[in-house]
Design a protein around this motif. Structure first.
Motif, PDB file in Angstrom:
ATOM      1  N   ASN A 121       0.846  -1.183   0.000  1.00 19.68           N
ATOM      2  CA  ASN A 121       0.000   0.000   0.000  1.00 19.68           C
ATOM      3  C   ASN A 121       0.884   1.236   0.000  1.00 19.68           C
ATOM      4  O   ASN A 121       2.102   1.153   0.005  1.00 19.68           O
ATOM      5  CB  ASN A 121      -0.982  -0.011   1.183  1.00 19.68           C
ATOM      6  N   GLY A 122       0.277   2.411   0.025  1.00 25.67           N
ATOM      7  CA  GLY A 122       1.038   3.637  -0.132  1.00 25.67           C
ATOM      8  C   GLY A 122       1.926   3.976   1.030  1.00 25.67           C
ATOM      9  O   GLY A 122       2.742   4.880   0.943  1.00 25.67           O
ATOM     10  N   ASP A 123       1.776   3.267   2.161  1.00 21.94           N
ATOM     11  CA  ASP A 123       2.548   3.625   3.344  1.00 21.94           C
ATOM     12  C   ASP A 123       3.576   2.558   3.695  1.00 21.94           C
ATOM     13  O   ASP A 123       4.157   2.565   4.758  1.00 21.94           O
ATOM     14  CB  ASP A 123       1.600   3.837   4.531  1.00 21.94           C
ATOM     15  N   ASN A 180      -1.272   5.740  12.186  1.00 21.41           N
ATOM     16  CA  ASN A 180      -2.282   4.733  11.879  1.00 21.41           C
ATOM     17  C   ASN A 180      -3.382   4.716  12.924  1.00 21.41           C
ATOM     18  O   ASN A 180      -4.561   4.568  12.591  1.00 21.41           O
ATOM     19  CB  ASN A 180      -1.626   3.353  11.779  1.00 21.41           C
ATOM     20  N   SER A 235      -9.824  12.554   6.547  1.00 17.27           N
ATOM     21  CA  SER A 235      -8.960  11.942   5.541  1.00 17.27           C
ATOM     22  C   SER A 235      -8.565  12.974   4.498  1.00 17.27           C
ATOM     23  O   SER A 235      -9.289  13.949   4.275  1.00 17.27           O
ATOM     24  CB  SER A 235      -9.676  10.772   4.841  1.00 17.27           C
ATOM     25  N   SER A 241       4.956  11.484  -2.340  1.00 20.50           N
ATOM     26  CA  SER A 241       3.684  10.875  -1.966  1.00 20.50           C
ATOM     27  C   SER A 241       3.788  10.298  -0.557  1.00 20.50           C
ATOM     28  O   SER A 241       4.853   9.867  -0.126  1.00 20.50           O
ATOM     29  CB  SER A 241       3.307   9.770  -2.953  1.00 20.50           C
ATOM     30  N   LYS A 301       1.074   8.368   2.682  1.00 15.14           N
ATOM     31  CA  LYS A 301      -0.264   7.922   3.076  1.00 15.14           C
ATOM     32  C   LYS A 301      -0.580   8.478   4.444  1.00 15.14           C
ATOM     33  O   LYS A 301       0.182   8.301   5.386  1.00 15.14           O
ATOM     34  CB  LYS A 301      -0.334   6.397   3.095  1.00 15.14           C
ATOM     35  N   TRP A 302      -1.717   9.152   4.549  1.00 11.02           N
ATOM     36  CA  TRP A 302      -2.130   9.750   5.813  1.00 11.02           C
ATOM     37  C   TRP A 302      -3.487   9.230   6.268  1.00 11.02           C
ATOM     38  O   TRP A 302      -3.744   9.121   7.458  1.00 11.02           O
ATOM     39  CB  TRP A 302      -2.189  11.281   5.668  1.00 11.02           C
ATOM     40  N   SER A 303      -4.346   8.913   5.337  1.00  5.94           N
ATOM     41  CA  SER A 303      -5.696   8.469   5.687  1.00  5.94           C
ATOM     42  C   SER A 303      -5.676   7.050   6.250  1.00  5.94           C
ATOM     43  O   SER A 303      -4.665   6.350   6.194  1.00  5.94           O
ATOM     44  CB  SER A 303      -6.608   8.547   4.461  1.00  5.94           C
ATOM     45  N   GLU A 309      -6.513   3.013   6.855  1.00  5.26           N
ATOM     46  CA  GLU A 309      -6.446   1.838   5.991  1.00  5.26           C
ATOM     47  C   GLU A 309      -7.832   1.208   5.914  1.00  5.26           C
ATOM     48  O   GLU A 309      -8.343   0.679   6.907  1.00  5.26           O
ATOM     49  CB  GLU A 309      -5.448   0.832   6.560  1.00  5.26           C
ATOM     50  N   ASN A 314      -9.136   7.779  -1.547  1.00  2.00           N
ATOM     51  CA  ASN A 314      -8.189   8.124  -2.600  1.00  2.00           C
ATOM     52  C   ASN A 314      -7.510   9.426  -2.207  1.00  2.00           C
ATOM     53  O   ASN A 314      -8.157  10.462  -2.080  1.00  2.00           O
ATOM     54  CB  ASN A 314      -8.912   8.271  -3.939  1.00  2.00           C
ATOM     55  N   GLU A 315      -6.189   9.368  -2.020  1.00  2.00           N
ATOM     56  CA  GLU A 315      -5.456  10.534  -1.557  1.00  2.00           C
ATOM     57  C   GLU A 315      -4.734  11.280  -2.682  1.00  2.00           C
ATOM     58  O   GLU A 315      -3.973  12.202  -2.420  1.00  2.00           O
ATOM     59  CB  GLU A 315      -4.451  10.119  -0.480  1.00  2.00           C
TER      60      GLU A 315
END
Length: 688
Positions: free
Chosen positions: A138-140, A176, A483, A573, A575-577, A579, A591-592
């Motif tokens: 995933n993005g993180d 998270n 988010s 890039s 990931k903050w939002s 999972e 979708n970020e």
């Protein structure tokens, strides 16, 4: 920390007024027994290194069967009866009725002291990653696994990283946790309009993450916790549990036992002083801490007043006095915005200097412990005390140049401070709180406002503004962004809802007590007197909107405009939002990737607000989010800044400036790069 003192003065013992002690008596004699055997067993109940009772996840108080580990958001938390399954003996609050003593086997029997080594043999085992099937990144950096029974989130952390963390892992776990907490809070608030009830989102988020082992520093230890820094703030007790700073979610004393000479010997690891007991916590280097147990506050009228006993946490603190072990101290304080809520500040390591008993207000004997802060540590609670004096007007700000550089434009004054050199002013610019359009642009078509007559309510699918945001209210009830979004839609002047509608967060101006301050090597910067929650709005980037031709003209003419914000740059890039797999939601629901309808270029050199002073960092604590709302019959995109993670007061605010999409190696002309001085371990060396 900027603006903080590096001195740690510890007042002598004689500074304590003992005249108020009504009935003083010595504690019983304790022979120091310090565990030193290397054959002691490892901690039971601490996966992946030990075992928990069958059917239970590895963390108290979430001792629900694994089949219930992902809580039903429509039901309350369920806690079955029976012995506590976790390796924790942590007390300050009285034990529940009927469970005054936990079985000895439920407690860990070894601990790690960095000064003398481990008293327990460590089992370092990990399962091979080959058992993971159908995984994707995933993005993180985490893994989303389809195991045939739904989507499950698997953290990127290895078994050893869960046992011993670092700064990056601590931030990962905290981000998270809060991302999931915000989403659960959003779901519950959507239901609140129908049921009138709201549940504890922090407990539910903690339950899910603990069962998925999204945590670090599970190995219990005396002293420093890897990756946790003095001055770190926490808004929920579960956050401290997740990063190994303080294990119990309610009790004030965290301790464990080791084996020495055939008998258990408790050692205190950390304490929380948050005002629930008669602590004396005004001194930044001395803490008079009250023991646990008994019925000293007499709140329960049905119970008789009872003396505290020298057991559990009380005994552990007494052992620390004899052994000289350090104990971590977390101080809890009321939040400025919400007087009911608390902020927990990690204040570093203390040592128990002396102990005694005295008669409490209810007439029972209580234990008192005097703890002294270990010298040479960065200031933490002392900074909060200084800020409180500034806020109350009892003390003037050192290095103050200007009380309010906004001249009353913002709801809260923004001060100008220089403690570095003799510079007494800024380069001339006009303060303006929002965007200024000097010409027509190809903008978005106008959008019609909602029909909400009082205020937009979460869960109201008749609200057109909620529909534009994908069916969810973008903020929690206290104005925290849930988010990152491709494009966040807020209510506009055409909406009939009230000005204090929760969907107008970025339009209401600065609410934090900010100050522009002189840095040592990066010019002027921005920081806050207030603590900032992850997802809290800070300010927008205000200035003049220019086109690409004007930008090229500036760069081609050699004009040094350091105050350009350009959505056309390349940004790292992240990931903050939350999972989605943790809540069995579709990954497509979050979708970020930004979806801005046109390139937005802002120059704040001549016209701007406090956003122009936020410096660049390759490891920022602030991110930008495009926000759109209508005014003057057209929809305009704005750039709003939000906190990536919890930010302690007096911490410099930074965001990623991005890099030009032109050739990265060029350092002159329109493609020039600026040397980065952020000092981050992930510094890429340049920006802009």
């Amino acid at each position: 920390m900027e603006g903080g003192s590096s001195h740690n003065f510890v007042p002598p013992s004689a500074g304590i007024d003992k005249s108020r002690v009504l009935d003083v008596r010595p504690l019983r004699s304790l022979m120091p027994v310090f565990p030193a055997t290397s054959q002691a067993p490892s901690f039971p109940g601490m996966p992946p290194f030990g075992h928990t009772p069958n059917g239970f996840p590895p963390f108290y108080p979430f001792n629900v069967p694994l089949s219930q580990a992902s809580p039903d958001l429509n039901s309350e938390m369920r806690t079955p009866s029976g012995p506590m399954p976790a390796p924790i003996r942590s007390y300050r609050a009285p034990a529940p009725s009927g469970s005054d003593d936990f079985p000895e086997d439920s407690n860990g029997e070894g601990f790690f002291d960095p000064h003398v080594g481990s008293s327990a043999s460590r089992k370092k085992t990990s399962k091979a990653s080959s058992s993971r099937k159908k995984t994707k990144k995933n993005g993180d950096g985490g893994l989303v696994t389809n195991n045939g029974s739904g989507v499950t989130f698997v953290p990127v952390m290895s078994s050893f990283q869960i046992e011993d963390g670092n700064r990056e892992l601590v931030n990962y776990v905290l981000m998270n946790f809060d991302a999931l907490r915000r989403r659960i809070c959003q779901i519950e608030e959507n239901k609140e309009t129908k049921t009138g009830l709201i549940k504890r989102a922090d407990l539910k988020a903690g339950n899910i993450l603990m069962s998925k082992k999204v945590r670090t520093n599970m190995r219990r230890r005396i002293g420093v916790v890897p990756g946790v820094e003095i001055g770190d703030i926490f808004f929920f007790r579960m956050e401290m549990c997740a990063v190994g700073l303080h294990a119990p979610s309610m009790a004030g004393i965290d301790y464990m036992t080791g084996k020495g000479d055939g008998e258990k010997d408790p050692v205190a690891l950390s304490i929380v002083s948050s005002g629930g007991y008669d602590d004396e916590a005004e001194d930044s280097d001395v803490l008079i801490y009250s023991g646990q147990g008994g019925n000293s506050n007499n709140k329960d009228k049905e119970k008789e007043v009872a003396d505290q006993k020298l057991e559990r946490g009380n005994l552990a603190l007494q052992r620390n006095l004899h052994h000289g072990n350090e104990v971590r101290v977390i101080r809890g304080m009321k939040e400025d915005v919400n007087s009911i809520a608390k902020i927990y500040v990690y204040d570093g390591l203390y040592k128990v200097h002396e102990s005694w008993t005295e008669r409490g207000k209810a007439g029972c004997n209580i234990f008192k412990y005097k703890l002294l802060r270990v010298p040479g540590q960065p200031p933490a609670f002392a900074v909060w005390q200084t800020l409180r004096k500034w806020k109350d007007g009892f003390s003037s700000r050192a290095g103050l140049v200007l009380q309010d550089l906004t001249s009353g434009t913002e709801p809260v004054p923004v001060s100008l401070v220089n403690e570095v050199d003799s510079e007494k002013g800024l380069a001339s610019f006009t303060y303006f709180p929002t965007l200024k359009y000097t010409k027509s642009f190809s903008l978005m078509p106008p959008s019609f406002g909602c029909n909400c007559r009082s205020a937009c309510q979460p869960g109201d699918m008749n609200c057109s503004c909620i529909q534009k945001n994908g069916g969810d209210f973008p903020y929690t009830s206290n104005g925290i962004l849930v988010s990152r979004k491709q494009l966040l839609h807020e209510c506009s002047p055409t909406c009939p809802c009230t000005p204090n509608c929760k969907n107008r967060v970025s339009q209401t101006g600065v609410k934090l007590r900010l100050e522009v301050f002189k840095t040592k090597d990066r010019g002027w910067g921005l920081r806050s007197w207030d603590s900032i929650r992850a997802g809290a709005f800070i300010c927008e980037y205000a200035g003049e909107v220019i086109d690409e031709a004007k930008l090229k003209q500036k760069e081609g003419g050699g004009e040094n405009d350091e105050y350009i914000f350009d959505t056309g740059r390349d940004y790292e890039s992240f990931k903050w939002s939350y999972e989605p797999g943790l809540l069995e939601e579709s990954p497509h629901d979050v979708n970020e990737d930004y979806n801005i309808p046109y390139r937005l270029i802002i120059s704040a050199k001549n016209v701007g607000n406090v956003g122009r002073f936020i410096n660049h960092s390759c490891s920022p604590n602030v991110f930008w989010q495009p926000v759109v709302y209508e005014h003057n019959n057209q929809s305009f995109v704005h750039i709003a800044f939000y906190a990536i993670r919890h930010i302690p007061p007096m911490t410099e605010l930074t965001y990623d400036y991005g890099t030009s999409s032109n050739e990265a190696g060029s350092n002159s002309g329109p493609n020039r790069k600026n040397k980065c001085l952020c000092g981050s371990s992930k510094c890429r060396g340049y920006f802009g």
